[in-house]
Design a protein around this motif. Structure first.
Motif, PDB file in Angstrom:
ATOM      1  N   ASP A  88       0.816  -1.219   0.000  1.00  0.00           N
ATOM      2  CA  ASP A  88       0.000   0.000   0.000  1.00  0.00           C
ATOM      3  C   ASP A  88       0.847   1.266   0.000  1.00  0.00           C
ATOM      4  N   GLN A 119      -8.750   4.018   0.101  1.00  0.00           N
ATOM      5  CA  GLN A 119      -8.011   3.300   1.131  1.00  0.00           C
ATOM      6  C   GLN A 119      -8.728   3.361   2.471  1.00  0.00           C
ATOM      7  N   LYS A 121     -11.549   2.667   4.771  1.00  0.00           N
ATOM      8  CA  LYS A 121     -12.584   1.633   4.720  1.00  0.00           C
ATOM      9  C   LYS A 121     -13.982   2.221   4.830  1.00  0.00           C
ATOM     10  N   SER A 278      -7.073  -4.260  -8.712  1.00  0.00           N
ATOM     11  CA  SER A 278      -7.779  -4.065  -7.448  1.00  0.00           C
ATOM     12  C   SER A 278      -7.947  -5.428  -6.798  1.00  0.00           C
ATOM     13  N   ASN A 279      -8.048  -5.429  -5.489  1.00  0.00           N
ATOM     14  CA  ASN A 279      -8.063  -6.674  -4.738  1.00  0.00           C
ATOM     15  C   ASN A 279      -9.022  -6.531  -3.557  1.00  0.00           C
ATOM     16  N   GLU A 295     -12.772  -4.835   2.394  1.00  0.00           N
ATOM     17  CA  GLU A 295     -11.989  -3.672   1.951  1.00  0.00           C
ATOM     18  C   GLU A 295     -11.586  -3.837   0.489  1.00  0.00           C
ATOM     19  N   ASN A 297      -8.119  -3.164  -1.871  1.00  0.00           N
ATOM     20  CA  ASN A 297      -6.702  -2.818  -1.983  1.00  0.00           C
ATOM     21  C   ASN A 297      -6.470  -2.310  -3.394  1.00  0.00           C
ATOM     22  N   THR A 298      -5.850  -1.152  -3.538  1.00  0.00           N
ATOM     23  CA  THR A 298      -5.697  -0.527  -4.855  1.00  0.00           C
ATOM     24  C   THR A 298      -4.426  -1.038  -5.552  1.00  0.00           C
ATOM     25  N   ARG A 299      -4.300  -2.346  -5.578  1.00  0.00           N
ATOM     26  CA  ARG A 299      -3.131  -3.016  -6.169  1.00  0.00           C
ATOM     27  C   ARG A 299      -3.441  -4.505  -6.270  1.00  0.00           C
ATOM     28  N   GLY A 301      -2.875  -8.243  -4.921  1.00  0.00           N
ATOM     29  CA  GLY A 301      -2.600  -8.725  -3.576  1.00  0.00           C
ATOM     30  C   GLY A 301      -1.294  -9.488  -3.504  1.00  0.00           C
TER      31      GLY A 301
END
Length: 404
Positions: A88, A119, A121, A278-279, A295, A297-299, A301
């Motif tokens: 992150d 990011q 939540k 995204s994850n 949630e 995750n902007t990536r 995992g």
């Protein structure tokens, strides 16, 4: 190892299994060497034959990050630099400084304001409400509430920071990634520890969804540079890690589709004009038969190789979209594939569902199984010795920390 000269160089930021999984995907598809900048000379990417690894304890600071990646880009001015964050804080750095990166650097990420927004939540849960995506019962706590609050659900409850990046910037002795809280006294104690360490943002307190790790799911999506979702891969998590800092990290995953769930997430991402990987972490709630999202995750995992292993190479999506300019078709992963980063003895001991055990045995028998850190041709000493030590340490870790 055999390498092919390409018009691009993959550069990753980080040092854990996430970086190695992405680098392996780049090598398997394009036979290119990846460059990885991490904090410490350790982890699965260090001493790999498919990676040039450079350690700098300050790589996650603004100044050192910018200087490092721009210097590298200038040195390789004749190449495109595919810059991939594998945590992150690294993704946030790339997004925050996109306008300051050299022109030959490709940064496949949303703008910083949107990233910072997602990011949190509490922001994500508002989007879930809009798109009919379920999430656990939630109370959003801020420090100014003090002890003047009541929970609308019973103990035990789950506690976690709303702002994960800021949370890990303020370490303390008893710090956990996620907390299971059993009563109000413990809740107030943990809240005090977190804020006394310097954290200032909000904290998420949630209804604890019953069921062990086998009720978890993980969803990975790729959205192209125009904001269109091109790939979705859902994994059925069968086992997670249980150490204090590793709690919730995936240990065993089998790929499985769920079109209804995916369609709602696709609509959310495309409305946001989201780009890149995204994850999502999800848990099936047997009480009402719904999948509850925790949630975004902007990536990609840390378990992203479950996607590559299922036939959807994560590196290929980045290269074909940003470098080749291909308009990729939308695809959903449908074939079962087994991803595991613990010994088989650990997996078969702690995965208790007979049906899932049978699937694991079948996939292993068919050769549809992978542990991403053990890549053929990249098993030289001393890296192999370190990977084996980490691998077999899971016997001790699960015995010490596992709670159903």
């Amino acid at each position: 190892m055999d390498f092919v000269e390409r018009d691009f160089i993959p550069v990753m930021l980080g040092g854990d299994i996430n970086t190695y999984s992405v680098a392996r995907a780049f090598y398997e598809k394009y036979q290119v060497r990846s460059y990885i900048f991490g904090k410490y000379p350790t982890g699965p990417s260090y001493q790999s034959r498919i990676i040039t690894y450079r350690a700098n304890e300050d790589i996650d600071t603004d100044e050192v990050f910018l200087k490092t990646v721009n210097r590298f880009a200038k040195k390789h001015a004749d190449k495109k630099i595919m810059l991939v964050g594998c945590g992150d804080s690294y993704v946030a750095l790339i997004s925050k400084h996109k306008s300051e990166l050299n022109e030959n650097i490709i940064a496949p990420y949303i703008d910083y304001d949107l990233m910072n927004h997602l990011q949190l939540k509490e922001t994500f849960y508002k989007l879930c409400d809009k798109h009919g995506i379920d999430y656990p019962g939630t109370l959003i706590y801020s420090r100014d509430m003090g002890e003047d609050f009541d929970l609308p659900f019973p103990y035990p409850v789950i506690l976690k920071p709303s702002n994960g990046i800021q949370y890990w910037e303020h370490p303390f002795e008893t710090q956990h990634k996620v907390y299971t809280i059993h009563d109000r006294q413990e809740l107030l104690k943990v809240l005090g520890q977190i804020y006394d360490a310097g954290y200032t943002d909000k904290i998420i307190i949630q209804d604890m969804i019953p069921g062990n790790d086998q009720y978890m799911r993980v969803l990975t999506s790729y959205s192209d540079h125009t904001g269109k979702v091109k790939m979705m891969c859902l994994g059925h998590v069968l086992l997670e890690e249980h150490t204090p800092h590793g709690l919730g990290n995936h240990a065993v995953i089998i790929t499985e589709p769920n079109k209804s769930l995916m369609s709602r997430v696709k609509a959310l991402l495309e409305e946001l004009n989201y780009v890149g990987f995204s994850n999502f972490d999800i848990k099936y709630d047997q009480r009402d038969g719904k999948y509850k999202f925790f949630e975004i995750n902007t990536r990609q995992g840390r378990s992203n190789y479950y996607v590559t292993g299922s036939g959807f190479n994560v590196a290929e999506y980045l290269v074909e979209d940003y470098i080749r300019g291909e308009d990729l078709p939308f695809k959903i992963a449908k074939k079962e594939h087994l991803w595991m980063v613990v010994p088989r003895g650990v997996a078969f001991r702690y995965v208790t569902d007979p049906e899932m055990k049978a699937k694991m045995k079948k996939l292993i028998r068919q050769g549809r199984v992978v542990n991403p850190v053990f890549m053929k041709g990249d098993l030289g000493m001393p890296r192999l010795a370190r990977m084996l030590k980490t691998h077999f340490s899971h016997y001790y870790k699960f015995k010490e920390y596992y709670t159903p």
